[in-house]
Every structure is written in structure tokens, then in C-alpha cells.
Design an enzyme around this catalytic site. Structure first.
Site, PDB file in Angstrom:
ATOM      1  N   ASP A 159       0.825  -1.200   0.000  1.00 30.59           N
ATOM      2  CA  ASP A 159       0.000   0.000   0.000  1.00 30.59           C
ATOM      3  C   ASP A 159       0.868   1.262   0.000  1.00 30.59           C
ATOM      4  O   ASP A 159       1.884   1.334   0.695  1.00 30.59           O
ATOM      5  CB  ASP A 159      -0.896  -0.030   1.249  1.00 30.59           C
ATOM      6  CG  ASP A 159      -1.886   1.101   1.304  1.00 30.59           C
ATOM      7  OD1 ASP A 159      -2.718   1.208   0.388  1.00 30.59           O
ATOM      8  OD2 ASP A 159      -1.827   1.888   2.274  1.00 30.59           O
ATOM      9  N   GLU A 189       1.599  -0.288  -4.875  1.00 32.53           N
ATOM     10  CA  GLU A 189       0.683   0.779  -5.243  1.00 32.53           C
ATOM     11  C   GLU A 189       1.530   2.035  -5.425  1.00 32.53           C
ATOM     12  O   GLU A 189       1.946   2.669  -4.452  1.00 32.53           O
ATOM     13  CB  GLU A 189      -0.376   1.005  -4.171  1.00 32.53           C
ATOM     14  CG  GLU A 189      -1.364   2.099  -4.577  1.00 32.53           C
ATOM     15  CD  GLU A 189      -2.259   2.559  -3.443  1.00 32.53           C
ATOM     16  OE1 GLU A 189      -3.353   3.098  -3.737  1.00 32.53           O
ATOM     17  OE2 GLU A 189      -1.876   2.409  -2.260  1.00 32.53           O
TER      18      GLU A 189
END
Length: 562
Positions: free
Chosen positions: A219, A285
């Protein structure tokens, strides 16, 4: 509307990718666990629910499942605020449930990719709870602290703002110092200039790899480091986010994102993980233009295995217009930036972005064509749950909003809840998601769940679900589609995107027509067509007077002569 899947014309089954690079030929399916399947009737999806749907996922034809976080969390940001990296939140089940899911997925040939939040923890994580007890506590330096500006330190250290539109600093009462958070104040950023933090987080990977996890989605990986001098970010005139620059909410995020120190940490993480199991995937990401995304792969390809590229998604002010030439230009840029053996990764929607069909005004034909492009490009596609059905964004009433962004900016339509509603399995009142009263579901069902659901679409030959299953089957069997190179083909017809996928002497022509009316492509501009393998949306393409005629929003795949 119709499409065909001509199994008799398929080339021999493609060999599998080497174990160390299984993701190169894979299609990942993104599951938001709260919304996929509830097994215990509490109105919230859980791990046992996912396990109960593995047969569906295997038959759909995907290769791996990415799960949004299931770790213990106070859920201020629905699991992206982790309080314990080693456990499972009781909301989703137990550690044994997760181990069962991993084992049952592997039994069906499916990989499991866990979401891993390296950038920050929950404010309730024991590390932060210890850190706020004083400057001398063992975990104080696990987080980013600064003295404030102003005569008494009453002003934040700089002008940085969070991705949630708030100032990025919160003052801690006891010491008077400020701690940094790229997101909410309940998500304090970790301090990776402290080697102990890196060591502690790398140990988390050891734990889950030992449990059999096949990969990790990292993330907001670009936010791990900040400029050590913490200067003010430059101001700009851009409010909404863009996937082609690092400007949003009227700041250019020059000093708080995509620092060179992050790549060096990623390289160390890659070496660490490969020392444990070289088959484990690291998928980041990453935010920014393709050139920034490229940097995370490492100069020698020793960084991330895959990094998300969102520049084809139609969600931000930099969205790719629904035009063939616009797609061709951006695909060309990505292909130039990520030449083989580097491997792109595409997602047109996810838990933070609008659903594909809602990005395009509810137009089913456009959504089908975009899925066609997603699944035929060179790279690893990531399919968000429910996209195979054409699930739509849902306007969630204010009283039922869960997303902190939606609550903060109400009534602006920015809530991520819109694309996180329960999976639509059948026509029952709870859509097969849960036996609970739908009024108790964590988010409301879409009002069209009775019309758009798995059971209904399995019965329809021309459904989006059958389209996805057939195209995924073709992709798996055609090495040129799952692992081959890509060459854009210029055409005089500006409404048609064309590219050739090749593996050795095996070639496939991909045509995607972005127009609303039947169109023609001159055969003299195309390679020599051999067989039509697949088409979507209407009557099969056909040749007339030296031209290939394509229907509105139609995709087609041909085998072509060498």
C-alpha cells in the site's frame, strides 16, 4: 449483443510461467473482504465466506486473489490502519480461517496476495501507544516527530496536507511535538530512517511467507520516506488528483512522496523476500506518471516485481478519454517506459476508484470493451470484484456512510463506499451475500442487485460474466496473450485501437473499436488474418469489399500469419 468463443480454433495450451514469475501470466482478482461473502450472518464479509466462493473464482479463470487488509484494526480507514500485523481481525474470522483459505486456494491453483501497509500503523498499535508515553520510550523513534513552528511550537512543522485533505501533523499533548501522518491522525507514519523499523517490518513478511502467502500488495509504497529537511511543498492550482503528476489539493507533493530512499528500501525488501522464497510477489501501489512508476522496478529490475499503472483508468482529471488514439498514446508511453523484461500491471478500478461502468455513464458496451483491453494488454491485469458482472457505483445515504473521505466531504460525490458495496450473487433479498437483514449490511446493496448478479448472468449467453470467463479462458490458453510482447499498429481509422501480441512465431491481432457506430478498417492496413478467435458485442466482424467491418464498441482477436 453477442460474442463468440471459438474453442476449436485455439492454439495448443500455453506452458505455465516459471514458478519464480507466476505473476507474468496471471490475472489477479481484487477482493474487498467486507463485501464479498458473509458466512456468519452479521452483514460483513469474512474469510470463511471467501473460502466458500473459491469454486466460483477458479471457474471464472483468475489466477490469484488480492485481499484488502484483514489484520486487527480499529477500522478508522477500514483495515488500512493496522494494530497488529501478525493476526486476523475477529470481524473477518481467525488465523486458522486465513490458513484454511490459503490451503483451499492453493488446492485449486489460486495464489493468495495479502495487502501490506508499510507506511503507517494504527494509532492503537502497541508501538504508537508506547511512543506517546514520552521521548525516551523504546518505540518513540518508530514514528516521525518534529518540533512545531511558532513562538511556542504551536504551529505545524510545515504546510503538508494529507491525502484526506487535512494538515499532515497532529500535536501530541505531553511533549508538545508533532507527529506526521500522510493520511488520518489515526494512521501515524512509520520512521524508516530508523533501522529498527525496517527490521521489525521485514519480520512481518517472514511470518506470512511461512504461512504460505504468495505475494504482497504494498500500500502507498511511495510515501515511506520524507525529505529530511521537511520543507514546505510548493503550492499549485490543481485540486483534484491526477495519475500523471503528484499534485492534488493545491499542493505539489514534491517532498513527501516518491523519495529515492524508498527505492533503496524496496530493493532490500526484494532481496530479503527472495532469500525466503523467490516465488513471492511484491506488487506496489505507486502513484505518478509512468516514468515514476518505472523507477520502482529498480534500474536493474531489482525493485518491485510489479507496480500499478493507473494512467489508463478513467477516474482522475488525467483520465484517459474514451478514444482509441488516447489509449494508444498512453499505451505507447508505458511500453516505452517498461520494456521487456519489465512487466506492467494495470487496474482500471479498485476499492479507491470508481467502478468501470460508472466511469462511463453506465454504458455496458463501453465497460465490456474496456475489460477487453485490460485483459489483452501486455502485463498483469487486476480485476476488481464485481466488475465481471458490471456492478455499478451506489449512492450511499449520508447516514450509512463508512468512508472517512465521504463523511468529510459530504455532499461531494467522493465517497469510496460507492464502489465497495456487497457482491451480488443472486436475486434473493440479500443478493446471496448474507443471511442478515439487508438493512444491517455494513453497506447497502445496489438497488439493481436483482438484475445484475452471478446466477442470472450464468444463465445468459451474452452476459458480462460469460464474456469475462470466455476471454479469461482464451487468455490462459494463448501464450501470445498471457505472456507475449506488444506492438501497436497504426491505423488510419482513428476509432480503432490495434496491437499485435506475439510470442515467438505465434501472433495475435487485437482490435478495439471505441466508436458508437459500425466502422471499417482497410485490410491492406492489417496483417494477414487467419482465424477469428474471439469477438464481443454483436455480430461477428466480417470482411466486405476489402474492409474489415467492426460493430459498435466491439473487440476482436485474430490469429494472424507470421
Amino acid at each position: 449483443m453477442s460474442f463468440v468463443f471459438l474453442a476449436s480454433l485455439l492454439s495448443p495450451t500455453a506452458p505455465a510461467a516459471t514458478p519464480e514469475a507466476w505473476w507474468r501470466s496471471a490475472v489477479l482478482y481484487h477482493i474487498y473482504p467486507r463485501s464479498f461473502q458473509d458466512s456468519n450472518g452479521d452483514g460483513v464479509g469474512d474469510l470463511k465466506g471467501i473460502t466458500s466462493r473459491l469454486e466460483y473464482l477458479a471457474s471464472l479463470g483468475v489466477d490469484g486473489l488480492w485481499l484488502s487488509p484483514v489484520y486487527p484494526s480499529p477500522h478508522y480507514d477500514h483495515g488500512y490502519d493496522i494494530a497488529d500485523y501478525y493476526g486476523v481481525d475477529p470481524l473477518f474470522g481467525t488465523s486458522a480461517d486465513l490458513e484454511e483459505l490459503i490451503a483451499e486456494a492453493h488446492r485449486r491453483g489460486l495464489k493468495i496476495v495479502l495487502d501490506m501497509v508499510l507506511n503507517h500503523t494504527s494509532h492503537l498499535h502497541p508501538w504508537f501507544q508506547g511512543a506517546v508515553k514520552g521521548n525516551k520510550t523504546p518505540t518513540r523513534d518508530f514514528y516521525v516527530w518534529r518540533k512545531g513552528r511558532g513562538k511556542h511550537g504551536e504551529l505545524p512543522p510545515n504546510n503538508w496536507i494529507t491525502s484526506f485533505g487535512e494538515r499532515a501533523w497532529t500535536r501530541e499533548a505531553q511533549s508538545g511535538e508533532w507527529y506526521y501522518h500522510q493520511f488520518s491522525r489515526f494512521q501515524p507514519d512509520l520512521n524508516y530512517t530508523n533501522p529498527a523499523v525496517e527490521a521489525a517490518m521485514f519480520s512481518v513478511f517472514d511470518h506470512w511467507i511461512a504461512k504460505g502467502v504468495d505475494g504482497f500488495r504494498l500500500d502507498v509504497i511511495g510515501a515511506l520516506f520524507e525529505d529530511p529537511d521537511f520543507p514546505d511543498n510548493p503550492r499549485c492550482l490543481q485540486g483534484p488528483p491526477s495519475d500523471l503528476n503528484m499534485r492534488w489539493l493545491f499542493q505539489e507533493h514534491r517532498y513527501d512522496w516518491n523519495r529515492p530512499e524508498t527505492l533503496r528500501l524496496v530493493q532490500r525488501l526484494r532481496a530479503h523476500v527472495e532469500g525466503l522464497d523467490p516465488r513471492v510477489l511484491l506488487l506496489g501501489e505507486t502513484l505518478g506518471p509512468p516514468e515514476t512508476v518505472r523507477s520502482f522496478y529498480g534500474q536493474q529490475g531489482d525493485g518491485l516485481h510489479l507496480a500499478f499503472n493507473f494512467s489508463l483508468a478513467s477516474h482522475s482529471i488525467s483520465k484517459t478519454p474514451y478514444r482509441a488514439r488516447a489509449f494508444a498514446e498512453r499505451i505507447a508511453r508505458i511500453e516505452t517506459t517498461l520494456p521487456d523484461p519489465l512487466w506492467p500491471c494495470y487496474a482500471f478500478s479498485n476499492h479507491d476508484r470508481s467502478r468501470i461502468i460508472s466511469q462511463h455513464g453506465g454504458d455496458r458496451a463501453k465497460a465490456m470493451l474496456l475489460s477487453f483491453v485490460l485483459l489483452t494488454l501486455r502485463g498483469t491485469p487486476v480485476l476488481y470484484y464485481g466488475e465481471e458482472l458490471g456492478m455499478r457505483n451506489v449512492r450511499v445515504p449520508r447516514a450509512r456512510l463508512q468512508d472517512p473521505l465521504g463523511k468529510k466531504f459530504w455532499p461531494l460525490p467522493v465517497s469510496r463506499d460507492a464502489g465497495r458495496t456487497p457482491m451480488q450473487w443472486n436475486e434473493t433479498p440479500g443478493a446471496g451475500f448474507s443471511t442478515a437483514d439487508p438493512n444491517r449490511f455494513w453497506l447497502p446493496l445496489s438497488p439493481d442487485a436483482g438484475l445484475i448478479n452471478v446466477v442470472r448472468q450464468l444463465e445468459e449467453d451474452t452476459s458480462l460474466l460469460r464474456f469475462h470467463a470466455d476471454l479469461l479462458a482464451l487468455r490462459r490458453e494463448q501464450l501470445a496473450l498471457s505472456g507475449g510482447s506488444l506492438r501497436l499498429l497504426p491505423l488510419s481509422n482513428s476509432e480503432v485501437l490495434a496491437y499485435v501480441r506475439s510470442e515467438a512465431n505465434d501472433h495475435r491481432l487485437i482490435l478495439a473499436h471505441f466508436g458508437a457506430r459500425t466502422t471499417e478498417v482497410a485490410l491492406q492496413e492489417l496483417p494477414s488474418l487467419s482465424e477469428l478467435l474471439f469477438h464481443s458485442n454483436g455480430v461477428a466482424p466480417h470482411i466486405l469489399h476489402g474492409n474489415l467491418r467492426l460493430g459498435p464498441h466491439q473487440g476482436a482477436i485474430y490469429s494472424i500469419d507470421p
